[in-house]
Design an enzyme around this catalytic site. Structure first.
Site: not given
Ligand code: ZN
Length: 166
Positions: A51, A88-89, A130-131
């Site tokens: 990310q 999610c960022l 998630h990560e």
């Molecule tokens: Zn995410």
């Protein structure tokens, strides 16, 4: 430390598979420190290296009970089920209901390369899943039950403000 730019959905890097971390050196520690600063600034509970544009199998999670760094993580066991709101960022405008295991057991290295086993439940288990998904190019929208409507997102954000003030 430095804030790094969080890549968003249009960037194809989010769909790529991250490579294992092999060197546990100062360069890795700098990345992890920057990831923490970037996550905190964005009010996130987790962040994967991809990310911030780095295809390395490294993620961080902090759901409020302390920072966890997971290098080369793998999920060993999962059980139970929870369905809840997830965002999610890298997809800042989107929220969805996603089913996740309620409990996971994960094997991962720390920033010095030592392996350990971690267990997590509830929100923390959700954040781990998630990560770790990010490391294989998966996004939460791939697994969603349904997307939240704008009205639901608005209400959720109002609730959050009230909880924060309380
Ligand atoms: Zn995410």
């Amino acid at each position: 430390m430095a804030i790094r730019k969080i890549v968003t959905e249009e960037d194809p890097i989010l769909r790529k598979t991250s490579r294992p971390v092999q060197k546990f050196d100062e360069k890795l520690w700098q990345i992890l420190d920057d990831m923490k600063e970037t996550m905190d600034k964005a009010n996130g509970v987790g962040l994967a290296a991809v990310q911030v544009g780095l295809l390395r199998r490294a993620v961080i999670v902090d759901v409020g009970d302390g920072l966890v760094e997971l290098i080369n993580p793998e999920i060993l066991e999962e059980d139970g089920e929870q369905e809840g709101q997830e965002g999610c960022l890298s997809l800042p405008q989107q929220w969805a209901l996603v089913k996740r295991p309620n409990h996971v057991k994960v094997r991962a290295q720390n920033r010095r390369g030592a392996w350990r086993i971690l267990e997590a439940e509830g929100l923390k288990a959700r954040a781990f899943c998630h990560e770790i998904d990010h490391l294989d190019g998966h996004l939460f929208i791939d697994r969603m039950t349904r997307r939240l409507s704008e009205e639901e997102i608005r209400r959720m954000q109002e609730d959050r403000v009230q909880k924060g003030k309380g």
